[in-house]
Design an enzyme around this catalytic site. Structure first.
Site, PDB file in Angstrom:
ATOM      1  N   ASP A 202       0.883  -1.268  -0.253  1.00  0.00           N
ATOM      2  CA  ASP A 202       0.084  -0.022   0.193  1.00  0.00           C
ATOM      3  C   ASP A 202       0.897   1.359  -0.025  1.00  0.00           C
ATOM      4  O   ASP A 202       1.777   1.448   0.857  1.00  0.00           O
ATOM      5  CB  ASP A 202      -0.854   0.061   1.215  1.00  0.00           C
ATOM      6  CG  ASP A 202      -1.660   1.272   1.315  1.00  0.00           C
ATOM      7  OD1 ASP A 202      -2.578   1.498   0.246  1.00  0.00           O
ATOM      8  OD2 ASP A 202      -1.819   2.030   2.260  1.00  0.00           O
ATOM      9  N   GLU A 286      -1.596  -1.359  -5.747  1.00  0.00           N
ATOM     10  CA  GLU A 286      -2.735  -0.752  -6.242  1.00  0.00           C
ATOM     11  C   GLU A 286      -2.694   0.290  -7.325  1.00  0.00           C
ATOM     12  O   GLU A 286      -1.592   0.929  -7.387  1.00  0.00           O
ATOM     13  CB  GLU A 286      -3.175   0.046  -5.066  1.00  0.00           C
ATOM     14  CG  GLU A 286      -4.641   0.536  -4.700  1.00  0.00           C
ATOM     15  CD  GLU A 286      -4.922   0.894  -3.381  1.00  0.00           C
ATOM     16  OE1 GLU A 286      -6.154   1.298  -3.236  1.00  0.00           O
ATOM     17  OE2 GLU A 286      -3.954   1.576  -2.711  1.00  0.00           O
ATOM     18  N   CYS A 339     -12.719  -5.249   5.639  1.00  0.00           N
ATOM     19  CA  CYS A 339     -11.937  -5.935   6.780  1.00  0.00           C
ATOM     20  C   CYS A 339     -11.138  -6.894   6.086  1.00  0.00           C
ATOM     21  O   CYS A 339     -11.606  -7.939   5.280  1.00  0.00           O
ATOM     22  CB  CYS A 339     -12.788  -6.648   7.856  1.00  0.00           C
ATOM     23  SG  CYS A 339     -12.084  -7.533   8.991  1.00  0.00           S
ATOM     24  N   CYS A 344     -14.241 -12.866   7.013  1.00  0.00           N
ATOM     25  CA  CYS A 344     -15.257 -11.678   7.525  1.00  0.00           C
ATOM     26  C   CYS A 344     -15.194 -10.627   6.105  1.00  0.00           C
ATOM     27  O   CYS A 344     -14.389 -10.618   5.206  1.00  0.00           O
ATOM     28  CB  CYS A 344     -14.447 -10.803   8.657  1.00  0.00           C
ATOM     29  SG  CYS A 344     -15.210  -9.396   9.097  1.00  0.00           S
ATOM     30  N   CYS A 360     -13.288  -3.472  13.475  1.00  0.00           N
ATOM     31  CA  CYS A 360     -14.394  -4.135  12.671  1.00  0.00           C
ATOM     32  C   CYS A 360     -15.376  -4.246  13.559  1.00  0.00           C
ATOM     33  O   CYS A 360     -15.355  -4.976  14.487  1.00  0.00           O
ATOM     34  CB  CYS A 360     -13.749  -5.395  11.890  1.00  0.00           C
ATOM     35  SG  CYS A 360     -15.035  -6.490  11.321  1.00  0.00           S
ATOM     36  N   CYS A 363     -16.097  -8.568  13.303  1.00  0.00           N
ATOM     37  CA  CYS A 363     -15.041  -9.659  13.874  1.00  0.00           C
ATOM     38  C   CYS A 363     -14.459  -9.120  15.009  1.00  0.00           C
ATOM     39  O   CYS A 363     -13.719  -9.717  15.981  1.00  0.00           O
ATOM     40  CB  CYS A 363     -14.247 -10.240  12.854  1.00  0.00           C
ATOM     41  SG  CYS A 363     -13.104  -9.240  12.291  1.00  0.00           S
ATOM     42  N   ASP A 370      -3.374   1.410   7.138  1.00  0.00           N
ATOM     43  CA  ASP A 370      -2.571   0.932   6.017  1.00  0.00           C
ATOM     44  C   ASP A 370      -2.254  -0.367   5.698  1.00  0.00           C
ATOM     45  O   ASP A 370      -2.109  -0.824   4.664  1.00  0.00           O
ATOM     46  CB  ASP A 370      -1.221   1.641   6.177  1.00  0.00           C
ATOM     47  CG  ASP A 370      -1.634   3.348   6.112  1.00  0.00           C
ATOM     48  OD1 ASP A 370      -2.560   3.746   5.195  1.00  0.00           O
ATOM     49  OD2 ASP A 370      -1.043   4.092   6.782  1.00  0.00           O
TER      50      ASP A 370
HETATM   51 ZN   LIG Z   1     -13.867  -8.197  10.237  1.00  0.00          ZN
END
Ligand SMILES: [Zn+2]
Length: 417
Positions: A202, A286, A339, A344, A360, A363, A370
């Protein structure tokens, strides 16, 4: 006229630039100044000639025709004779190349520009140069039309075969030579056999590089210090009287600071891109919309400073040299908001740019913004690659094309340091 790019057709040979500082004697400085001046004025002369011919009579003058005009110009202007004729021809070729880039729509907005005396000065020596090591161990360079040897600070070995060289003078008044080398891929530095490893990267604003391994690397601290200095020195410049000697001195101080900042940036990006390509076989990045992000004024300075476009350009060409794969995931995959915990599927649509850590709601995992994004880039990339292998999906592609839009440096050749 078709320009023969000195690119080798052998896929195992790559072309790279190696730049070294040189220390010319006063006599050599005069010799260089003549060459900078002559090649620049020829470039500008033919640019003017070609533009006017087109404007006035829609006539296009080819690069080849320009090249044939050089001997005639030499008769009119005696001072041109003091220069290496191949360097003069090379400046005409350079202009032709600038036109080609403009016509081929590689740089559609960049019509060739006149060269200015205050910018970086350079001339090319395509042939007939010699390098040798003196008895006292100095690396010496000899180029046509000058008898004395030029002292090169060869701080590292030059691999492969030297094809041509460029002598330049930076605005900081330092002189450099860039050797363009043809190198066999097997001779490139770096590990040859590494265990299979994939990584997601990233490219952030706060920390420049964050990997799916949880590593954060930043160059910010050093850069900020230099930028503060630059601000202070620029203020001093504005107080100096125009045309004064002190103003000239202050200009040099600022040019040196600019050079330092650019060097700090380059050093960081080259070291990190080398490291990433060296340790990993498959790299997922990316697909940054750098141009689009630059339009956001608040982000623009940070992004330009972080050199995100330049980093992905370097990763791509270095990976190409070492037969590693680079894949870019789509621009619209929500890599920061998803997430990354396996199983998840929560998407935090309320996530703001200022949120560095988030929890999150499904979960309960605490995410570093990052690192979570890097993990997602790795996962999305792997999924695409798997689908790609079945031939069903083709958004993600390995690319080795140099990214013109993202490139921040203006070097004539790729400089690996
Ligand atoms: Zn999660």
């Amino acid at each position: 006229m078709i320009i023969k790019k000195n690119k080798s057709t052998d896929p195992n040979i790559v072309s790279a630039g190696y730049r070294f500082r040189i220390y010319p004697t006063p006599e050599q400085e005069v010799f260089f100044a003549k060459h900078f001046g002559c090649t620049r004025s020829l470039y500008n002369h033919f640019l003017d000639l070609r533009s006017t011919a087109w404007k006035e009579s829609k006539e296009s003058v080819s690069g080849f025709a320009c090249k044939r005009m050089i001997p005639g110009l030499k008769k009119d202007f005696d001072w041109l004779k003091e220069c290496n004729s191949q360097s003069l021809q090379q400046s005409v070729l350079e202009l032709e190349e600038a036109y080609q880039k403009f016509f081929d729509k590689k740089l559609p907005n960049k019509y060739p520009q006149f060269k200015r005396k205050h910018n970086r000065q350079s001339f090319t020596v395509p042939q007939h140069f010699k390098t040798r090591i003196s008895k006292s161990g100095n690396f010496l360079l000899n180029i046509p039309k000058i008898k004395s040897d030029i002292k090169v600070n060869a701080h590292r070995e030059i691999p492969g075969k030297i094809e041509s060289l460029v002598i330049s003078k930076a605005p900081s008044s330092k002189y450099f030579v860039s050797f363009k080398c043809l190198i066999d891929k097997t001779e490139l530095p770096g590990k040859k056999n590494i265990p299979f490893k994939e990584i997601g990267i990233d490219l952030g604003v706060k920390d420049t590089i964050v990997t799916s391994d949880g590593v954060k690397v930043s160059n910010k601290r050093h850069l900020e210090r230099s930028l503060r200095q630059l601000k202070r020195q620029s203020r001093r410049l504005s107080r100096k009287k125009k045309g004064s000697k002190n103003r000239k001195k202050q200009r040099l101080i600022i040019a040196r600071l600019h050079e330092k900042i650019s060097n700090q940036r380059k050093d960081f990006l080259h070291k990190e891109s080398f490291h990433l390509v060296n340790e990993n076989q498959v790299i997922y990045l990316e697909d940054l919309n750098v141009k689009g992000m630059m339009k956001n004024k608040r982000l623009a300075r940070h992004i330009a400073g972080a050199g995100m476009g330049e980093l992905s350009r370097q990763i791509k060409y270095k990976a190409g040299w070492r037969n590693r794969q680079v894949h870019q995931i789509g621009r619209f995959d929500p890599s920061s908001k998803m997430c990354s915990t396996k199983g998840c599927t929560y998407i935090n649509s309320d996530l703001k740019l200022s949120d560095r850590v988030w929890v999150c709601l499904e979960c309960g995992t605490v995410h570093d913004r990052d690192i979570n994004a890097a993990l997602n880039i790795l996962q999305i990339g792997q999924d695409y690659a798997r689908i790609n292998a079945c031939g069903e999906y083709s958004q993600c592609s390995g690319s080795q094309e140099p990214d013109q839009a993202g490139s921040l440096n203006q070097e004539p050749v790729l400089i690996e340091t």
